[in-house]
Design an enzyme around this catalytic site. Structure first.
Site, PDB file in Angstrom:
ATOM      1  CE  LYS A 136      -3.504   2.391   2.692  1.00 39.07           C
ATOM      2  NZ  LYS A 136      -4.511   2.241   3.742  1.00 39.07           N
ATOM      3  NE  ARG A 189      -5.470   9.595   3.676  1.00 36.21           N
ATOM      4  CZ  ARG A 189      -4.187   9.831   3.412  1.00 36.21           C
ATOM      5  NH1 ARG A 189      -3.737  11.072   3.424  1.00 36.21           N
ATOM      6  NH2 ARG A 189      -3.377   8.826   3.152  1.00 36.21           N
ATOM      7  CD  GLU A 207       5.905  -3.840   3.381  1.00 39.06           C
ATOM      8  OE1 GLU A 207       5.327  -4.675   4.093  1.00 39.06           O
ATOM      9  OE2 GLU A 207       6.340  -2.754   3.826  1.00 39.06           O
ATOM     10  CE  LYS A 231      -6.227   2.070  -0.471  1.00 37.43           C
ATOM     11  NZ  LYS A 231      -6.415   2.247   0.925  1.00 37.43           N
TER      12      LYS A 231
HETATM   13  C1  PBG Z   1      -7.240   3.520   5.900  1.00 40.97           C
HETATM   14  C2  PBG Z   1      -7.587   3.280   4.465  1.00 40.97           C
HETATM   15  C3  PBG Z   1      -7.407   4.184   3.407  1.00 40.97           C
HETATM   16  C4  PBG Z   1      -8.001   3.588   2.293  1.00 40.97           C
HETATM   17  C5  PBG Z   1      -8.478   2.323   2.684  1.00 40.97           C
HETATM   18  N1  PBG Z   1      -8.200   2.161   4.032  1.00 40.97           N
HETATM   19  C6  PBG Z   1      -6.835   5.546   3.386  1.00 40.97           C
HETATM   20  C7  PBG Z   1      -5.489   5.791   3.896  1.00 40.97           C
HETATM   21  O1  PBG Z   1      -4.673   4.883   4.071  1.00 40.97           O
HETATM   22  O2  PBG Z   1      -5.205   6.956   4.153  1.00 40.97           O
HETATM   23  C8  PBG Z   1      -8.098   4.225   0.926  1.00 40.97           C
HETATM   24  C9  PBG Z   1      -9.252   3.819   0.078  1.00 40.97           C
HETATM   25  C10 PBG Z   1      -9.542   4.721  -1.064  1.00 40.97           C
HETATM   26  O3  PBG Z   1      -8.854   5.731  -1.318  1.00 40.97           O
HETATM   27  O4  PBG Z   1     -10.530   4.436  -1.753  1.00 40.97           O
HETATM   28  N2  PBG Z   1      -6.175   2.854   6.405  1.00 40.97           N
END
Ligand code: PBG
Length: 361
Positions: free
Chosen positions: A229, A239, A268, A283
């Site tokens: 990620k 967010r 990872e 992601k």
């Molecule tokens: C939180 C999380 C995030 C997303 C999924 N879980 C945001 C972040 O890490 O700041 C992002 C999902 C999206 O942008 O659609 N840990």
């Protein structure tokens, strides 16, 4: 003697030589004959033929629908930066889950929008078995038990500073966060969540959560690790949706990956698999499909990709202005994830894409 260009066989072999020299790809070790023996347009002429030779397919079974939940009843709040996406109170989330199941979607993913007053430095709400996301899981599993339910394991919906972990002297402390994540994971497993998806990028969290699950009798709870990620700007609208953008102090670069690195994603994934992940995730999606490909090639494991909120916003924003064909870019971007090797895609377009896939049948 006939000149090479008049002799069809000869023409082919000469082309082949030329194609070889030009580095044309070989199929099964055999050099591919050149033009005109090979006319790649032949197979593309008719729709039936394109369907026959197609290398990848996108199915309803490949799609996971992320949902945002809020307190209240019959409450729906639009997310400004994600036109068409709303936060739903639990009763409406249950309706959405019923819809997901009737469309044939295999699973949904739940993300809570926690009231500001309940967020604190210690992320206390994350450990409350009666918190919003746990109540949503219970309500949904009671109504649609056959639908898979996925929950994030990360503290950001619950912290007053918006970080995924606990702060110690302004640093997101890895090992203290692990203890918190373990408690959060157990609370969510107890609520009936099928797949726990640690999305925080702390080191060692898959191992810590897996052993706690085993010790507490949750031997069948699946772990989907957000293994690779990245510290991405594509999470901006998400967010907003969970109400953490204006809370976030600083950025997440000390735990999420550097967008400039690729090999590190394989490290990872290797660690998370060794620690007990059942599935891994890359992601964001579109900008990181090289990583999806490399992970799938290297590990041959269930590999998911998250088409993030920013990707959703880009496509919807352009389509709203009439700059892109909405239907086509949705299906094309999802297919690109499949072609890169993804087994499933988290997508805010999931129900819309599922409806399209149903219509096409
Ligand atoms: C939180 C999380 C995030 C997303 C999924 N879980 C945001 C972040 O890490 O700041 C992002 C999902 C999206 O942008 O659609 N840990």
């Amino acid at each position: 003697m006939a000149s090479p260009s008049k002799d069809p066989d000869k023409t082919v072999s000469l082309r082949t030589e030329r194609a070889k020299r030009a580095g044309a790809p070989e199929t099964d070790g055999e050099p591919q004959p050149g033009y005109p023996a090979t006319r790649l347009r032949r197979n593309r002429r008719a729709d039936w033929s394109r369907r026959l030779v197609r290398e990848n397919t996108l199915n309803i079974d490949d799609l996971i629908w992320p949902l945002f939940v809020i307190e209240g009843t019959n409450e729906r709040q639009d997310v400004g930066t994600m036109p068409g996406v709303s936060r739903l109170s639990i009763d409406l989330a249950v309706e959405a889950a019923v819809e997901a199941a009737s469309l044939g979607l295999p699973a949904i993913a739940l993300f809570p929008h926690t009231d500001r007053a309940l967020r604190d430095e210690a992320a206390s709400q994350a450990f409350n078995p009666g918190n919003l996301v746990c109540r949503a899981v219970r309500a949904i599993k009671a109504e649609v038990p056959e639908l898979g339910v996925i929950c994030d394991v990360a503290l950001d919906p619950y912290t007053s500073h918006g970080h995924d972990g606990l702060l110690v002297d302004d640093d997101v402390d890895n090992d203290r966060t692990l203890e918190a994540l373990v408690t959060q994971a157990l609370v969510q497993a107890e609520a009936g969540c099928d797949i726990l998806a640690p999305s925080d990028m702390m080191d060692g969290r898959i191992g810590a959560i897996r052993s706690a699950l085993e010790q507490n009798g949750f031997t069948q709870t699946q772990l989907l690790s957000y293994a690779a990620k990245y510290a991405s700007a594509f999470y901006g609208p998400f967010r907003d949706a969970v109400g953490s953008s204006d809370q976030l102090r600083g950025d997440k670069k000390t735990y999420q990956m550097d967008p400039a690195s690729g090999d590190e994603a394989l490290r990872e994934v290797a660690l998370d698999v060794a620690e007990g992940a059942d599935m891994v995730m890359v992601k964001p999606g579109l900008a990181y499909l090289d990583i999806v490909w490399r992970v799938k090639e290297a590990f041959k494991l269930p590999t998911f990709v998250y088409q993030t909120s920013g990707e959703y916003a880009m496509l919807v924003g352009a389509a709203e202005r009439g700059w892109l064909d909405r239907d086509r870019v949705i299906m094309e971007s999802l297919m690109a994830c499949k072609r890169a090797g993804a087994d499933a895609v988290f997508s805010y377009f999931a129900p819309e894409a599922a409806r399209r896939l149903k219509d096409e049948r």
